[in-house]
Design a protein around this motif. Structure first.
Motif, short mmCIF file in Angstrom:
data_model
loop_
_atom_site.label_atom_id
_atom_site.label_comp_id
_atom_site.label_asym_id
_atom_site.label_seq_id
_atom_site.Cartn_x
_atom_site.Cartn_y
_atom_site.Cartn_z
N GLY A 179 -6.05 35.41 19.05
CA GLY A 179 -6.70 35.90 17.84
C GLY A 179 -6.12 35.28 16.57
N ALA A 180 -4.80 35.23 16.50
CA ALA A 180 -4.16 34.65 15.31
C ALA A 180 -4.53 33.17 15.17
CB ALA A 180 -2.65 34.81 15.41
N ALA A 181 -4.51 32.45 16.28
CA ALA A 181 -4.85 31.02 16.25
C ALA A 181 -6.29 30.81 15.80
CB ALA A 181 -4.64 30.40 17.63
N ALA A 182 -7.21 31.65 16.29
CA ALA A 182 -8.62 31.49 15.95
C ALA A 182 -8.89 31.77 14.47
CB ALA A 182 -9.47 32.41 16.82
N VAL A 183 -8.29 32.85 13.94
CA VAL A 183 -8.52 33.20 12.54
C VAL A 183 -7.99 32.12 11.61
CG1 VAL A 183 -7.90 34.81 10.71
CG2 VAL A 183 -8.61 35.69 12.94
N VAL A 184 -6.76 31.67 11.87
CA VAL A 184 -6.16 30.63 11.03
C VAL A 184 -6.97 29.35 11.09
CG1 VAL A 184 -4.14 29.16 10.70
CG2 VAL A 184 -3.83 31.59 11.17
N TRP A 185 -7.31 28.92 12.32
CA TRP A 185 -8.09 27.70 12.51
C TRP A 185 -9.46 27.82 11.86
CZ3 TRP A 185 -8.49 25.07 18.02
CH2 TRP A 185 -8.92 23.75 17.85
N GLY A 186 -10.10 29.00 12.03
CA GLY A 186 -11.43 29.22 11.47
C GLY A 186 -11.45 29.21 9.95
N LEU A 187 -10.43 29.81 9.33
CA LEU A 187 -10.36 29.82 7.87
C LEU A 187 -10.12 28.42 7.31
CD1 LEU A 187 -8.26 33.07 7.28
CD2 LEU A 187 -10.70 32.74 6.83
N ILE A 188 -9.25 27.66 7.99
CA ILE A 188 -8.97 26.30 7.53
C ILE A 188 -10.22 25.42 7.66
CG2 ILE A 188 -7.67 24.19 8.05
CD1 ILE A 188 -5.33 26.00 8.86
N ALA A 189 -10.95 25.59 8.78
CA ALA A 189 -12.12 24.74 9.04
C ALA A 189 -13.41 25.32 8.47
CB ALA A 189 -12.28 24.53 10.55
N ASP A 190 -13.33 26.51 7.84
CA ASP A 190 -14.51 27.19 7.30
C ASP A 190 -15.56 27.38 8.39
OD1 ASP A 190 -16.08 28.43 5.41
OD2 ASP A 190 -17.05 26.57 4.75
N ASP A 196 -14.60 35.04 16.41
CA ASP A 196 -13.94 35.09 17.72
C ASP A 196 -12.52 35.59 17.56
OD1 ASP A 196 -14.35 34.49 20.54
OD2 ASP A 196 -12.74 33.03 20.28
N GLY A 197 -11.84 35.15 16.48
CA GLY A 197 -10.47 35.60 16.25
C GLY A 197 -10.38 37.07 15.90
N VAL A 198 -11.27 37.52 15.03
CA VAL A 198 -11.28 38.93 14.64
C VAL A 198 -11.61 39.80 15.85
CG1 VAL A 198 -12.47 40.67 13.27
CG2 VAL A 198 -11.83 38.50 12.23
N TYR A 199 -12.57 39.36 16.64
CA TYR A 199 -12.94 40.08 17.87
C TYR A 199 -11.73 40.20 18.80
CZ TYR A 199 -14.73 40.49 22.63
OH TYR A 199 -14.92 40.87 23.95
N ALA A 248 -13.74 21.74 20.16
CA ALA A 248 -12.35 21.77 20.61
C ALA A 248 -11.85 23.21 20.78
CB ALA A 248 -11.46 21.03 19.60
N TYR A 249 -12.12 24.05 19.77
CA TYR A 249 -11.66 25.43 19.87
C TYR A 249 -12.36 26.16 21.01
CZ TYR A 249 -11.16 30.38 19.20
OH TYR A 249 -10.93 31.70 19.44
N GLY A 250 -13.67 26.01 21.10
CA GLY A 250 -14.43 26.70 22.13
C GLY A 250 -13.92 26.38 23.51
N LEU A 251 -13.61 25.10 23.76
CA LEU A 251 -13.13 24.69 25.07
C LEU A 251 -11.76 25.30 25.38
CD1 LEU A 251 -13.84 22.95 27.50
CD2 LEU A 251 -12.69 21.02 26.39
N LEU A 252 -10.85 25.20 24.42
CA LEU A 252 -9.50 25.75 24.63
C LEU A 252 -9.54 27.27 24.82
CD1 LEU A 252 -7.49 23.67 21.99
CD2 LEU A 252 -7.38 23.46 24.48
N SER A 253 -10.33 27.94 23.99
CA SER A 253 -10.40 29.40 24.05
C SER A 253 -11.05 29.87 25.35
CB SER A 253 -11.21 29.93 22.85
OG SER A 253 -11.34 31.32 22.91
N ALA A 254 -12.08 29.17 25.81
CA ALA A 254 -12.76 29.55 27.05
C ALA A 254 -11.80 29.46 28.24
CB ALA A 254 -13.97 28.66 27.29
N VAL A 255 -11.03 28.37 28.30
CA VAL A 255 -10.07 28.20 29.39
C VAL A 255 -9.00 29.29 29.33
CG1 VAL A 255 -8.27 26.69 30.33
CG2 VAL A 255 -10.46 25.72 29.60
N TYR A 256 -8.49 29.55 28.14
CA TYR A 256 -7.45 30.57 27.93
C TYR A 256 -7.97 31.95 28.37
CZ TYR A 256 -3.92 33.27 25.32
OH TYR A 256 -2.91 34.13 24.95
N SER A 257 -9.16 32.32 27.92
CA SER A 257 -9.72 33.64 28.24
C SER A 257 -10.02 33.77 29.73
CB SER A 257 -11.00 33.87 27.43
OG SER A 257 -10.73 33.86 26.04
N ALA A 258 -10.55 32.71 30.33
CA ALA A 258 -10.88 32.75 31.76
C ALA A 258 -9.62 32.91 32.60
CB ALA A 258 -11.63 31.48 32.16
N LEU A 259 -8.54 32.22 32.22
CA LEU A 259 -7.28 32.36 32.95
C LEU A 259 -6.73 33.78 32.82
CD1 LEU A 259 -5.50 28.98 32.08
CD2 LEU A 259 -6.50 29.66 34.28
#
Length: 308
Positions: free
Chosen positions: A31-42, A49-52, A126-137
């Protein structure tokens, strides 16, 4: 409950808490990674996804508290224990997930009306792929840790929804990159909010399922079909063995506890307390083989009104 049953229940509780703790840590990292990445990339899809995911921290903490409350022994103030904490936590998870999805959908529509988002399609991919693998694991790990826990299943539902959301972001990012090489590249600004709407539509059924499951237990609904079938089989075997009439059977599951009430209406002057205890023992001992804290009541009466 038998000694073996108590050991199984204690093992289930330990496994359940490991699931909740692992889910808590996993939500914090992603969550922290997604929010920070999302804010930087707008990127609204990443922020959503991060807030969720971060919302899952509060929900996992609530589930952990519910697990501890349900495991506490009955007291004078709570003579039946606190098993209701489990379906309440499941209900809260479903309601919170539903509220998050509704907020995300409204925000996405507002973004579309405002002219879209300038989020990078490469970032989304890039984020979607990394997050999907992380969540699935995490889903696979949580399934191995606990197999007989309503709270663990609620956590798994949440992470499964997160996996789906991330896959949608991945597909959207890839589609956006492909769109940039066509005459319709101007439509790329709508990829980000469109992804959020698609993701919300895909996982919308999950919070509904959690809310229904929580309400079902709180309203003392029937236990799962396989458990109900086992109860009916045990009672029918005892009925046949003792030559008893068809009884009135009521049962419900609340958290880890299974309540079963069996009432036989028998003829006058045919049964005494010792014989009634034999019937009780034949049913109760078999029910304690189920993976629950079984509270069973087996009664023989000559009065129809008392049975009802």
């Amino acid at each position: 409950m038998t000694a073996m049953g108590r050991e199984d229940t204690a093992a289930d509780i330990r496994a359940e808490r490991r699931v909740l703790t692992a889910s808590l840590l996993g939500a914090g990292v992603l969550g922290a990674a997604a929010v920070v990445w999302g804010l930087i990339a707008d990127a609204g899809a990443l922020v959503f996804d991060g807030v969720y995911t971060l919302a899952g921290i509060a929900l996992s903490a609530a589930s952990l508290l519910a697990s501890r409350a349900a495991a506490s022994a009955p007291s004078r103030r709570f003579p039946f224990g606190k098993q209701a904490a489990v379906p309440i936590a499941v209900l809260i998870q479903g309601a919170a997930l539903g509220g998050t999805l509704l907020y995300a959908a409204v925000t996405a529509v507002q973004t579309i009306v405002a002219g879209g988002s300038r989020a990078s399609q490469t970032v989304l991919l890039a984020y979607g792929l990394l997050s999907a693998v992380y969540s699935a694991l995490l889903v696979l790990a949580l399934r191995q840790l606990a197999r007989r826990s309503d709270l663990a299943r609620a956590e798994i539902v949440g992470w499964r929804a997160g996996t789906v959301l991330s896959l949608v972001v991945t597909v959207g990012g890839a589609a956006g990159l492909a769109l940039e090489r066509t005459a319709f590249r101007s439509l790329g600004v709508f990829i980000d909010p469109a992804l959020v709407l698609i993701a919300v539509a895909i996982v919308a059924a999950m919070p509904v399922q959690l809310v229904r499951a929580g309400l079902h237990e709180l309203l003392e609904g029937a236990p799962p079909p396989d458990v109900l079938a086992r109860i009916e089989r045990v009672v029918d075997e005892a009925r046949t063995a003792f030559g008893l009439p068809t009884p009135l059977v009521r049962s419900t599951k609340l958290g880890r506890r299974l309540y079963v009430e069996v009432d036989f209406v028998v003829p006058h002057d045919r049964w005494n307390v010792d014989a009634e205890d034999h019937v009780r023992r034949a049913i109760v001992d078999r029910l304690h083989e189920l993976p629950f804290d079984v509270w069973a009541s087996v009664e023989l009466t000559t009065d129809d009104d008392l049975a009802l």
